[in-house]
Design a protein around this motif. Structure first.
Motif, short mmCIF file in Angstrom:
data_model
loop_
_atom_site.label_atom_id
_atom_site.label_comp_id
_atom_site.label_asym_id
_atom_site.label_seq_id
_atom_site.Cartn_x
_atom_site.Cartn_y
_atom_site.Cartn_z
N MET A 1 0.56 -14.11 7.17
CA MET A 1 -0.14 -13.94 5.90
C MET A 1 0.63 -13.20 4.87
O MET A 1 1.40 -12.23 5.39
N ILE A 2 0.95 -13.51 3.85
CA ILE A 2 1.83 -12.87 3.05
C ILE A 2 0.88 -12.03 2.04
O ILE A 2 0.10 -12.48 1.39
N LEU A 3 1.38 -10.88 2.08
CA LEU A 3 0.89 -9.72 1.24
C LEU A 3 1.72 -9.19 0.18
O LEU A 3 3.10 -9.00 0.55
N TYR A 4 1.28 -8.60 -0.90
CA TYR A 4 2.09 -8.09 -1.97
C TYR A 4 1.99 -6.70 -2.31
O TYR A 4 0.87 -6.04 -2.23
N GLY A 5 3.17 -5.90 -2.02
CA GLY A 5 2.99 -4.57 -2.28
C GLY A 5 3.83 -3.89 -3.45
O GLY A 5 4.82 -4.76 -3.97
N THR A 6 3.90 -2.63 -3.52
CA THR A 6 4.59 -1.85 -4.20
C THR A 6 5.12 -0.55 -3.59
O THR A 6 4.65 -0.16 -2.67
N ASN A 7 5.98 0.17 -4.48
CA ASN A 7 6.26 1.26 -3.92
C ASN A 7 6.05 2.62 -5.04
O ASN A 7 6.51 2.27 -6.46
N PRO A 8 5.32 3.65 -4.58
CA PRO A 8 5.18 4.59 -5.98
C PRO A 8 6.63 5.14 -6.45
O PRO A 8 6.59 5.82 -7.76
N ILE A 9 7.70 4.79 -6.20
CA ILE A 9 9.08 5.23 -6.87
C ILE A 9 9.19 4.36 -8.36
O ILE A 9 9.99 5.10 -9.05
N ALA A 10 8.21 3.66 -8.42
CA ALA A 10 8.44 3.03 -9.66
C ALA A 10 7.74 3.92 -10.73
O ALA A 10 7.84 4.04 -11.99
N TRP A 11 6.88 4.87 -10.29
CA TRP A 11 6.16 5.64 -11.27
C TRP A 11 6.68 7.30 -10.98
O TRP A 11 6.96 7.97 -12.00
N ALA A 12 6.96 7.49 -9.62
CA ALA A 12 7.41 9.06 -9.52
C ALA A 12 8.33 9.28 -8.49
O ALA A 12 8.06 8.49 -7.01
N ASN A 13 9.65 9.10 -8.70
CA ASN A 13 10.87 9.09 -7.78
C ASN A 13 10.90 10.06 -6.91
O ASN A 13 10.22 11.35 -6.67
#
Length: 300
Positions: A1-13
């Motif tokens: 199952m493909i899931l989509y995520g992000t990383n908070p470094i886009a907002w706060a490094n």
């Protein structure tokens, strides 16, 4: 199952915590989970250390904890010492149903130092890479006994940066060591992402959909800028950005052919004052989902 995520470094490094310091933690989670609609998010310095508190906080926004960066120091300490050191991080991963431990050797990295050119990163000799690979494999074998796959993150400013480094690490390790393939770091590090991924797709356990702005990455090299200066200048961006260089459809098609089943994560740090995270992460998720469908990776 493909899931989509992000990383908070886009907002706060994480490497320079002054970048994005003005953005409240709950704004990050609200935008990522409620407004954009990611399935999960990786680790960041803002998150609670307590495993259950972390699970509860992310759950309030409909987000899973995907995994998180763990810095090894295997060039300076034993495998046994590394196993002792990883225990708090491992407990957080287990409590949040993670299946991969993102790992990068950071005992001598330069990527977090704004005063050192990324060009001056450490380089291992062939014998050094062989010895390092043996320690990574031993550490990965331990993680496997804990139900966790080690996903090694090749990264600018570290001992595994170039396509030759990636090839050498994969050759120096065994079946317990997997790869976190990062398209942006591969391109920035001098590689052809399609060629490198095709060589190692069968060992990929995690995927970072990071894009690059080639004029900026070239300037980082020619002007001998630090990694952090490159980030602030806009070296990285998301899938779907017209300024980005990388075509993600061929990469995702390679993953589909290899039977990849897991997370696609938009890990693309930018200066949030110049590139609004809500705008760019929304753009990135839309483009990444479309690319996955076109590639036959996501048939949902």
């Amino acid at each position: 199952m493909i899931l989509y995520g992000t990383n908070p470094i886009a907002w706060a490094n994480d490497d320079d915590q002054t970048i994005g310091a003005h953005i409240p933690t709950r704004q990050i989670l609200h935008e990522a989970g409620r407004l954009i609609g990611f399935d999960g998010i990786e680790n960041g310095h803002r998150w609670p250390q307590d495993p259950q508190a972390l699970r509860q906080l992310l759950g309030e926004y409909g987000l899973r904890f995907i995994s998180g960066w763990y810095s090894t120091a295997l060039l300076t300490r034993t495998v046994e010492a590394e196993i002792d050191a990883v225990q708090p991080h491992l407990a957080r991963l287990k409590a949040n149903d993670c299946t991969v431990c993102i790992t990068c050797e950071c005992s001598n990295t330069v990527h977090g130092d704004p005063n050192v050119a990324v060009n001056d990163r450490p380089v291992l000799t062939p014998a050094g890479m062989t010895a390092f690979g043996a320690k990574i494999e031993a550490f990965a074998a331990y993680l496997a006994t804990q139900g966790m796959r080690l996903a090694y993150h090749h990264h600018m400013g570290t001992v595994v940066e170039s396509p030759q480094d990636i090839d050498a690490l994969m050759a120096a390790t065994g079946p317990h060591t997997h790869l976190l393939f990062d398209a942006g770091h591969c391109a920035f590090g001098g590689g052809d992402p399609q060629a490198v991924l095709r060589r190692h797709a069968g060992r990929v356990a995690h995927f970072h959909a990071k894009n690059i702005r080639r004029p900026v990455t070239d300037r980082v090299r020619t002007q001998r800028l630090s990694f952090l200066h490159g980030v602030l200048a806009g070296a990285f961006t998301v899938p779907g950005d017209p300024e980005g260089e990388i075509d993600f459809v061929p990469l995702l098609r390679i993953l589909a052919e290899a039977g990849y089943d897991g997370w696609l994560v938009i890990e693309a740090e930018q200066d949030p004052r110049r590139h609004a995270p809500l705008t760019y992460q929304s753009m990135g998720l839309s483009a990444l989902k479309a690319a996955a469908r076109d590639a036959g990776l996501d048939r949902g």
